[in-house]
Scaffold this motif. Sequence first.
Motif, PDB file in Angstrom:
ATOM      1  N   GLY A   1     -39.868  20.915  13.925  1.00  0.00           N
ATOM      2  CA  GLY A   1     -40.865  20.085  13.261  1.00  0.00           C
ATOM      3  C   GLY A   1     -40.200  18.853  12.681  1.00  0.00           C
ATOM      4  O   GLY A   1     -39.131  18.960  12.079  1.00  0.00           O
ATOM      5  N   ILE A   2     -40.808  17.696  12.902  1.00  0.00           N
ATOM      6  CA  ILE A   2     -40.233  16.440  12.405  1.00  0.00           C
ATOM      7  C   ILE A   2     -41.313  15.673  11.647  1.00  0.00           C
ATOM      8  O   ILE A   2     -42.345  15.330  12.211  1.00  0.00           O
ATOM      9  CB  ILE A   2     -39.696  15.572  13.569  1.00  0.00           C
ATOM     10  CG1 ILE A   2     -38.695  16.379  14.417  1.00  0.00           C
ATOM     11  CG2 ILE A   2     -39.051  14.293  13.036  1.00  0.00           C
ATOM     12  CD1 ILE A   2     -38.114  15.598  15.598  1.00  0.00           C
ATOM     13  N   ASP A   3     -41.061  15.447  10.378  1.00  0.00           N
ATOM     14  CA  ASP A   3     -42.029  14.745   9.526  1.00  0.00           C
ATOM     15  C   ASP A   3     -41.466  13.347   9.245  1.00  0.00           C
ATOM     16  O   ASP A   3     -40.466  13.199   8.548  1.00  0.00           O
ATOM     17  CB  ASP A   3     -42.198  15.536   8.221  1.00  0.00           C
ATOM     18  CG  ASP A   3     -43.263  14.939   7.313  1.00  0.00           C
ATOM     19  OD1 ASP A   3     -43.890  13.921   7.691  1.00  0.00           O
ATOM     20  OD2 ASP A   3     -43.468  15.486   6.207  1.00  0.00           O
TER      21      ASP A   3
ATOM     22  N   THR B   1     -31.303  16.921  19.125  1.00  0.00           N
ATOM     23  CA  THR B   1     -30.044  17.381  19.705  1.00  0.00           C
ATOM     24  C   THR B   1     -29.258  18.207  18.683  1.00  0.00           C
ATOM     25  O   THR B   1     -28.751  19.292  18.983  1.00  0.00           O
ATOM     26  CB  THR B   1     -29.203  16.169  20.155  1.00  0.00           C
ATOM     27  OG1 THR B   1     -29.998  15.392  21.052  1.00  0.00           O
ATOM     28  CG2 THR B   1     -27.930  16.619  20.857  1.00  0.00           C
ATOM     29  N   GLU B   2     -29.196  17.695  17.466  1.00  0.00           N
ATOM     30  CA  GLU B   2     -28.464  18.384  16.409  1.00  0.00           C
ATOM     31  C   GLU B   2     -29.050  19.771  16.132  1.00  0.00           C
ATOM     32  O   GLU B   2     -28.316  20.762  16.050  1.00  0.00           O
ATOM     33  CB  GLU B   2     -28.508  17.506  15.144  1.00  0.00           C
ATOM     34  CG  GLU B   2     -27.624  18.012  14.023  1.00  0.00           C
ATOM     35  CD  GLU B   2     -27.627  17.057  12.830  1.00  0.00           C
ATOM     36  OE1 GLU B   2     -27.875  15.834  13.030  1.00  0.00           O
ATOM     37  OE2 GLU B   2     -27.403  17.525  11.708  1.00  0.00           O
ATOM     38  N   LEU B   3     -30.398  19.840  16.035  1.00  0.00           N
ATOM     39  CA  LEU B   3     -31.024  21.118  15.692  1.00  0.00           C
ATOM     40  C   LEU B   3     -30.955  22.118  16.845  1.00  0.00           C
ATOM     41  O   LEU B   3     -30.938  23.333  16.633  1.00  0.00           O
ATOM     42  CB  LEU B   3     -32.489  20.889  15.273  1.00  0.00           C
ATOM     43  CG  LEU B   3     -32.674  20.214  13.907  1.00  0.00           C
ATOM     44  CD1 LEU B   3     -34.135  19.835  13.694  1.00  0.00           C
ATOM     45  CD2 LEU B   3     -32.202  21.135  12.765  1.00  0.00           C
ATOM     46  N   ARG B   4     -30.898  21.604  18.088  1.00  0.00           N
ATOM     47  CA  ARG B   4     -30.853  22.516  19.232  1.00  0.00           C
ATOM     48  C   ARG B   4     -29.455  23.096  19.457  1.00  0.00           C
ATOM     49  O   ARG B   4     -29.295  24.035  20.259  1.00  0.00           O
ATOM     50  CB  ARG B   4     -31.318  21.787  20.492  1.00  0.00           C
ATOM     51  CG  ARG B   4     -32.800  21.480  20.455  1.00  0.00           C
ATOM     52  CD  ARG B   4     -33.211  20.554  21.574  1.00  0.00           C
ATOM     53  NE  ARG B   4     -33.371  21.284  22.824  1.00  0.00           N
ATOM     54  CZ  ARG B   4     -33.724  20.689  23.963  1.00  0.00           C
ATOM     55  NH1 ARG B   4     -33.911  19.374  24.000  1.00  0.00           N
ATOM     56  NH2 ARG B   4     -33.879  21.396  25.053  1.00  0.00           N
TER      57      ARG B   4
ATOM     58  N   ALA C   1     -37.807  14.115   7.641  1.00  0.00           N
ATOM     59  CA  ALA C   1     -37.433  15.497   7.325  1.00  0.00           C
ATOM     60  C   ALA C   1     -37.718  16.336   8.552  1.00  0.00           C
ATOM     61  O   ALA C   1     -38.818  16.277   9.116  1.00  0.00           O
ATOM     62  CB  ALA C   1     -38.246  16.014   6.145  1.00  0.00           C
ATOM     63  N   ALA C   2     -36.717  17.112   9.007  1.00  0.00           N
ATOM     64  CA  ALA C   2     -36.905  17.902  10.225  1.00  0.00           C
ATOM     65  C   ALA C   2     -36.306  19.280  10.040  1.00  0.00           C
ATOM     66  O   ALA C   2     -35.470  19.504   9.145  1.00  0.00           O
ATOM     67  CB  ALA C   2     -36.255  17.203  11.404  1.00  0.00           C
ATOM     68  N   GLY C   3     -36.758  20.209  10.885  1.00  0.00           N
ATOM     69  CA  GLY C   3     -36.222  21.553  10.793  1.00  0.00           C
ATOM     70  C   GLY C   3     -36.604  22.389  11.997  1.00  0.00           C
ATOM     71  O   GLY C   3     -37.508  22.032  12.755  1.00  0.00           O
ATOM     72  N   VAL C   4     -35.876  23.500  12.152  1.00  0.00           N
ATOM     73  CA  VAL C   4     -36.253  24.520  13.141  1.00  0.00           C
ATOM     74  C   VAL C   4     -37.116  25.535  12.410  1.00  0.00           C
ATOM     75  O   VAL C   4     -36.719  26.051  11.358  1.00  0.00           O
ATOM     76  CB  VAL C   4     -34.998  25.216  13.724  1.00  0.00           C
ATOM     77  CG1 VAL C   4     -35.419  26.364  14.634  1.00  0.00           C
ATOM     78  CG2 VAL C   4     -34.132  24.212  14.465  1.00  0.00           C
ATOM     79  N   VAL C   5     -38.306  25.805  12.950  1.00  0.00           N
ATOM     80  CA  VAL C   5     -39.292  26.638  12.259  1.00  0.00           C
ATOM     81  C   VAL C   5     -39.655  27.815  13.156  1.00  0.00           C
ATOM     82  O   VAL C   5     -39.861  27.642  14.365  1.00  0.00           O
ATOM     83  CB  VAL C   5     -40.559  25.803  11.945  1.00  0.00           C
ATOM     84  CG1 VAL C   5     -41.602  26.643  11.217  1.00  0.00           C
ATOM     85  CG2 VAL C   5     -40.201  24.564  11.115  1.00  0.00           C
TER      86      VAL C   5
ATOM     87  N   ALA D   1     -33.276  25.921   9.896  1.00  0.00           N
ATOM     88  CA  ALA D   1     -32.240  24.880   9.797  1.00  0.00           C
ATOM     89  C   ALA D   1     -32.931  23.577   9.453  1.00  0.00           C
ATOM     90  O   ALA D   1     -34.105  23.381   9.803  1.00  0.00           O
ATOM     91  CB  ALA D   1     -31.486  24.746  11.121  1.00  0.00           C
ATOM     92  N   ARG D   2     -32.219  22.691   8.769  1.00  0.00           N
ATOM     93  CA  ARG D   2     -32.848  21.451   8.325  1.00  0.00           C
ATOM     94  C   ARG D   2     -31.979  20.244   8.636  1.00  0.00           C
ATOM     95  O   ARG D   2     -30.747  20.343   8.641  1.00  0.00           O
ATOM     96  CB  ARG D   2     -33.014  21.443   6.802  1.00  0.00           C
ATOM     97  CG  ARG D   2     -34.019  22.384   6.244  1.00  0.00           C
ATOM     98  CD  ARG D   2     -33.942  22.291   4.719  1.00  0.00           C
ATOM     99  NE  ARG D   2     -34.839  23.227   4.079  1.00  0.00           N
ATOM    100  CZ  ARG D   2     -36.096  22.953   3.753  1.00  0.00           C
ATOM    101  NH1 ARG D   2     -36.603  21.761   4.010  1.00  0.00           N
ATOM    102  NH2 ARG D   2     -36.860  23.859   3.173  1.00  0.00           N
ATOM    103  N   VAL D   3     -32.635  19.092   8.817  1.00  0.00           N
ATOM    104  CA  VAL D   3     -31.936  17.801   8.895  1.00  0.00           C
ATOM    105  C   VAL D   3     -32.774  16.785   8.125  1.00  0.00           C
ATOM    106  O   VAL D   3     -34.006  16.813   8.212  1.00  0.00           O
ATOM    107  CB  VAL D   3     -31.790  17.317  10.359  1.00  0.00           C
ATOM    108  CG1 VAL D   3     -31.274  15.889  10.397  1.00  0.00           C
ATOM    109  CG2 VAL D   3     -30.873  18.230  11.141  1.00  0.00           C
TER     110      VAL D   3
END
Lengths: 348, 348
Positions: free
Chosen positions: B8-10, B52-55, B17-21, B29-31
């Motif tokens: 999810g990317i807000d 790429t980072e979250l994957r 703000a992004a994260g794996v949900v 995980a968050r970025v």
Amino acid sequence: MADKLAIGIDIGGTKIAAGVVDEDGLILARVRRDTPTTDAAEVLDAITEIATELRADHLVRSIGIGAAGFIDASQSTVLFSPHLAWRNEPLRDRVSRRTGLPVLVDNDANASGWAEWRFGAAQNEPDVVAITLGTGIGGALVIDGQPYRGGHGIAGEFGHMQVEPDGRPCECGNRGCWEQYASGRVLSRRAAAEVGGGSPLGRRLVELAVGEGLAPHQVDGTHVTRLARAGDATAREWIAEVGQWLGVGIANLAAALDPGIFVIGGGVSDADDLLLLPARAAYSAALTGRGYRAEARVVKAHLGADAGLVGAADMARITARRRRPAHPAARARVRAAARSGRSPRRRR
Amino acid sequence: MADKLAIGIDIGGTKIAAGVVDEDGLILARVRRDTPTTDAAEVLDAITEIATELRADHLVRSIGIGAAGFIDASQSTVLFSPHLAWRNEPLRDRVSRRTGLPVLVDNDANASGWAEWRFGAAQNEPDVVAITLGTGIGGALVIDGQPYRGGHGIAGEFGHMQVEPDGRPCECGNRGCWEQYASGRVLSRRAAAEVGGGSPLGRRLVELAVGEGLAPHQVDGTHVTRLARAGDATAREWIAEVGQWLGVGIANLAAALDPGIFVIGGGVSDADDLLLLPARAAYSAALTGRGYRAEARVVKAHLGADAGLVGAADMARITARRRRPAHPAARARVRAAARSGRSPRRRR
């Protein structure tokens, strides 16, 4: 075919209009009578008599009733009706017991809006806002091809959205409600002032009323509309002002709901473009994001004064056909039919 | 389980703000990074890098993006975004091409509202109005357990409903829009006036801002809320005034939509009861038919600043799972699950 007939009954403040309606929205037989306004029991008697009369020549399987007021979410009880003596009236079960038929009760504006979606101006639009401009403003929503009644059954009371803080007092107890600016009441109020003041315009309005067998104090918005259609500049101005306020409210509803179409019905819509042109102009001017968004069409309703009874009958017919009214699969079928572009034959 | 993860990317005006949900709405995980605001291509680069980072550590199957602005009905194109350089930006396909994943784009307020329905304050309510009070007002509708986006994809722009004719000018070009009376902007405007006037209150606001490493001109609504929570009478008055206008708008939306619940999120909702008590009082006072109708609850959102990314991820996950996103049977299944009272595990 005969087993697909339903009775629709539209209970207004002064008249009850009823008919036998087929699955294409055609009215096969009609009854009209005055509304008994003082006693809830007399209205029940009138409904029963109307049903008996209409069933004499037609095999009907269900009854739909549209009434002004708040109807509960199970569509069985009139919680409150402004014109009638009903307070928490279990109308569905009372009429069903007397007639032996399944009965559906809904708000009159919901019934009208549904009829426009099924057979009138809003066919094949999945998301519809229907606005009925009578004495007040009634409203109905069709969302994804289904009537949307809200969490407690009373969505669509657009007339009581506030458009002016500390504005004109409304019968509901609040101030500044939309229906104090964009309904037949506005025209009636202005007409009454002219009649009271004895102006030339007032005298013309009285002439029209008297010509219909009415008393001078019975001048109302319909007479304003007739003068406007005949070219009277002041009457046209009043209707244009109502149209502008209509457009402001439509822009508000478009911001919230983004429907594909607004359908404008009720007596005031008889003014046609005298009302709709200023409404469309005000709507376009007030629409946030204009230029970056598609705009909903704003059109006149097609079914006129029959919409309420046709819609009530149609909803009753569809509901009676289902075993469980809210069964998801049944709703999916209706929705799939709507998506596939099914266009029921038009009634006129 | 791993195949049920989505990113999810807000995308906000200043921060991404992004994260794996996961399918329960948990953030694994968050970025976070600053939003490049001058160039649409740079935002696209940032999104790609975040994905790429979250994957690197999670097997994700889809990406959901929430962004302020008008998104088209197919959820592929940002028609217009107030903070960013996007105009008719085909964001879905661009991100999908770069990442090789299915992508869904939606309005940030829609994403937040959906998260509250799935995992937050509005669980098990079929009909929800979500109101996000940030700098402006964002809105989202859930109707019958489905996100309702309108005929052209841009329903829920509650902030641009007019509450005062010829009222305060709005960035949208109109006057009197609700968000000029009931949003963080109102608090920021009042705070700036105090700072400019050099009052004791203005000096306290500057102290708070400087304590956060900000410049005096960066005093905003969050500092007003902090002072109000600490007991400052003037700050409380300002928030109460915003709350009263919030209640007026809620009453308007209740008249039109009659939902079961209003969920109030966004930064201004951090004021809790200082905001919600006056809002509920104004709503109750302005609600037409009070005494004859059930009233919707007005509650604070549960998911805070995470709602946007959680909701965007969840919508992307659900949509990617379906072959045809709008298939009626799939929607009926989701709806049936909602009706049966399925309560997904809460994320916190």
